[in-house]
Design an enzyme around this catalytic site. Structure first.
Site, PDB file in Angstrom:
ATOM      1  N   TYR A 118       0.771  -1.254  -0.319  1.00  0.00           N
ATOM      2  CA  TYR A 118       0.235   0.065  -0.233  1.00  0.00           C
ATOM      3  C   TYR A 118       1.142   1.220   0.029  1.00  0.00           C
ATOM      4  O   TYR A 118       0.106   2.056  -0.579  1.00  0.00           O
ATOM      5  CB  TYR A 118      -1.067  -0.312   0.966  1.00  0.00           C
ATOM      6  CG  TYR A 118      -2.665  -0.305   1.132  1.00  0.00           C
ATOM      7  CD1 TYR A 118      -2.348  -1.950   1.291  1.00  0.00           C
ATOM      8  CD2 TYR A 118      -2.897  -0.146   1.067  1.00  0.00           C
ATOM      9  CE1 TYR A 118      -2.818  -2.746   1.019  1.00  0.00           C
ATOM     10  CE2 TYR A 118      -4.525  -0.830   1.329  1.00  0.00           C
ATOM     11  CZ  TYR A 118      -4.425  -2.165   0.985  1.00  0.00           C
ATOM     12  OH  TYR A 118      -6.300  -2.985   0.961  1.00  0.00           O
ATOM     13  N   LYS A 164       4.275 -15.021   3.391  1.00  0.00           N
ATOM     14  CA  LYS A 164       4.420 -16.249   2.126  1.00  0.00           C
ATOM     15  C   LYS A 164       5.794 -15.911   1.958  1.00  0.00           C
ATOM     16  O   LYS A 164       6.310 -15.392   1.073  1.00  0.00           O
ATOM     17  CB  LYS A 164       4.215 -14.933   0.350  1.00  0.00           C
ATOM     18  CG  LYS A 164       3.519 -15.858  -0.876  1.00  0.00           C
ATOM     19  CD  LYS A 164       2.869 -16.609  -0.957  1.00  0.00           C
ATOM     20  CE  LYS A 164       3.077 -17.340  -2.446  1.00  0.00           C
ATOM     21  NZ  LYS A 164       1.893 -19.075  -2.010  1.00  0.00           N
ATOM     22  N   ASP A 196      -2.131 -18.492   1.097  1.00  0.00           N
ATOM     23  CA  ASP A 196      -3.163 -18.998   0.896  1.00  0.00           C
ATOM     24  C   ASP A 196      -3.612 -20.455   1.759  1.00  0.00           C
ATOM     25  O   ASP A 196      -5.072 -20.241   0.952  1.00  0.00           O
ATOM     26  CB  ASP A 196      -2.250 -20.042  -0.987  1.00  0.00           C
ATOM     27  CG  ASP A 196      -0.335 -20.309  -1.019  1.00  0.00           C
ATOM     28  OD1 ASP A 196      -0.430 -20.398   0.656  1.00  0.00           O
ATOM     29  OD2 ASP A 196      -0.154 -20.629  -1.077  1.00  0.00           O
ATOM     30  N   ASP A 224     -12.023  -9.852   4.759  1.00  0.00           N
ATOM     31  CA  ASP A 224     -13.457  -9.523   4.102  1.00  0.00           C
ATOM     32  C   ASP A 224     -13.666 -11.254   4.199  1.00  0.00           C
ATOM     33  O   ASP A 224     -14.914 -11.278   4.199  1.00  0.00           O
ATOM     34  CB  ASP A 224     -13.244  -9.627   2.736  1.00  0.00           C
ATOM     35  CG  ASP A 224     -13.588  -7.796   2.599  1.00  0.00           C
ATOM     36  OD1 ASP A 224     -13.164  -7.447   3.528  1.00  0.00           O
ATOM     37  OD2 ASP A 224     -14.024  -7.854   1.991  1.00  0.00           O
TER      38      ASP A 224
HETATM   39  C1  IPM Z   1      -9.996  -1.546   4.166  1.00  0.00           C
HETATM   40  C2  IPM Z   1     -10.177  -0.980   2.607  1.00  0.00           C
HETATM   41  C3  IPM Z   1      -9.264  -0.282   1.763  1.00  0.00           C
HETATM   42  C4  IPM Z   1      -7.919  -0.854   2.450  1.00  0.00           C
HETATM   43  C5  IPM Z   1      -9.438   0.585   0.751  1.00  0.00           C
HETATM   44  C6  IPM Z   1     -11.405   1.317   0.909  1.00  0.00           C
HETATM   45  C7  IPM Z   1      -8.510   1.306   0.761  1.00  0.00           C
HETATM   46  O1  IPM Z   1     -10.191  -1.739   1.711  1.00  0.00           O
HETATM   47  O2  IPM Z   1      -9.970  -0.752   4.757  1.00  0.00           O
HETATM   48  O3  IPM Z   1     -10.533  -2.612   4.046  1.00  0.00           O
HETATM   49  O4  IPM Z   1      -7.850  -1.562   1.099  1.00  0.00           O
HETATM   50  O5  IPM Z   1      -7.339  -0.296   3.284  1.00  0.00           O
HETATM   51 MN    MN Z   2     -10.576  -4.236   2.233  1.00  0.00          MN
END
Ligand code: IPM
Ligand code: MN
Ligand code: NAD
Length: 326
Positions: A118, A164, A196, A224
């Site tokens: 990032y 990884k 993975d 997620d």
């Molecule tokens: C999260 C989101 C963010 C991230 C995006 C919107 C930049 O997916 O907070 O999980 O990847 O950190």
């Molecule tokens: Mn996210």
């Protein structure tokens, strides 16, 4: 006591009132300072994180943020998401706590939030190659790993470190640092797991995990998935902490443009993020517990469409407030 409140985009302004109502009930002394962020910031001020908004966040005792993001800006040079990276790094919140629980599972993903792909070098070479680079300094890994061991110690003393290391240099350094820090925590049972396999294990049997620590990208994706296997993304909160007081509290989910404007978004993740804020930024443990319980009861009794019910966002919030009053 002050909270900077950033409703954000899409369903953000729809789920924020539930949090505002809960705070008015549980912590009426906390002043809320609302500020534009994300697409709202771009539209009003040409930047996702206007100076005034950043100042309000830094002056506040904590930041409560709704999701940001708008398809209108997906291909633009100035995008809502860029504001998130600046805000997180300006606040120094390197440890992103993303709990996921249901009847059989109770796990905590600790996502490194200020490094990795990032924040690494990115660009375009003369031949058209586009690159994003995963970069970590050992001290960035050490602080989040140490935090994870501490958290594991307060839970069931089990830590899984995700990497990884069979492919990436950053992961090999990550694993080395984990081993070094582990010496200080002989009471915590440590395992390394490749990303993975970890994704597969989470989908197959999430209840085997307690605390997981992962880099920025792996932690984003796994959280997620952990949300999905424990009831859904609409339920998943997060707390981002640094070494100082306060923190940034936001749902794991995004602005959900596919359902925005319909009044059916689930405010649970926003409410649970508010509970984490009461707990971790303000030490108001009883109020945090009361809000968590009220949300749990409402998920069971007045569910929104994403979790199999038909309640609107407002009806859900009404039920939470009624549960709090009981
Ligand atoms: C999260 C989101 C963010 C991230 C995006 C919107 C930049 O997916 O907070 O999980 O990847 O950190
Ligand atoms: Mn996210
Ligand atoms: P998303 O999380 O917004 O939505 C994924 C799916 O989950 C959608 O079907 C959505 O309807 C559903 N969903 C999410 N939250 C829900 C809720 N509270 N109630 C009911 N259903 C819910 O992910 P996406 O569609 O990939 O991203 C949309 C935008 O959000 C993008 O611009 C992205 O960058 C942004 N985003 C922001 C954050 C953040 O602010 N921290 C986090 C993730 C994504």
């Amino acid at each position: 006591m002050k909270v900077a409140l950033l409703p954000g985009d899409g369903i953000g302004p729809e789920i924020t009132p539930a949090a505002v109502r809960a705070l008015a009930e549980l912590a009426p002394d906390i002043e809320l300072v609302e500020a534009p962020f994300g697409a709202a910031g771009i539209r009003g001020f040409g930047t996702p994180l206007p100076d005034e908004t950043l100042r309000a966040c830094k002056e506040a005792d904590a930041v409560l943020k709704g999701p940001i993001g708008d398809p209108e800006f997906d291909a633009a040079d100035v995008r809502p998401e860029q504001g998130v990276f600046v805000l997180r790094s300006e606040l120094g919140v390197y440890a992103n706590l993303r709990p996921a629980r249901d009847a059989g599972t109770d796990l905590l993903i600790v996502r490194e939030l200020l490094g990795g792909i990032y924040y690494g070098a990115r660009g375009v070479r003369d031949d058209g190659t586009v690159y994003d680079t995963c970069e970590y300094r050992p001290d960035q890994v050490e602080r989040v790993v140490r935090r994870s061991f501490e958290l594991a110690r307060r839970r069931s003393c089990k830590l899984t470190s995700i990497d990884k290391a069979n492919v990436l240099e950053t992961s090999r350094m990550w694993r080395r640092v984990v081993r070094e820090v582990a010496v200080d925590y002989p009471d915590v049972e440590l395992q390394d797991m490749l990303i993975d396999n970890a994704a597969m294990q989470l989908a197959r049997a999430a209840n085997q995990f307690d605390v997981l620590v992962a880099d920025n990208m792996f932690g984003d994706i796994l959280s997620d998935l952990a949300a999905a296997v424990t009831g859904g993304l609409g339920l998943a909160p997060s707390a981002s902490l640094g070494d100082g007081p306060g923190g940034l509290f936001e749902p794991v989910h995004g602005s959900a443009p596919d359902i925005a404007g319909r009044g059916c978004a689930n405010p649970s993740a926003m409410l649970r993020s508010t509970a984490m804020m009461l707990d971790l930024a303000f030490d108001r443990h009883d109020e945090a517990r009361a809000l968590e319980d009220a949300v749990d009861r409402t998920i069971a009794g007045t569910p929104t469409p994403d979790i199999g019910g038909s309640a609107s966002t407002t009806e859900f919030a009404d039920a939470v407030l009624a549960a709090l009053a009981r």
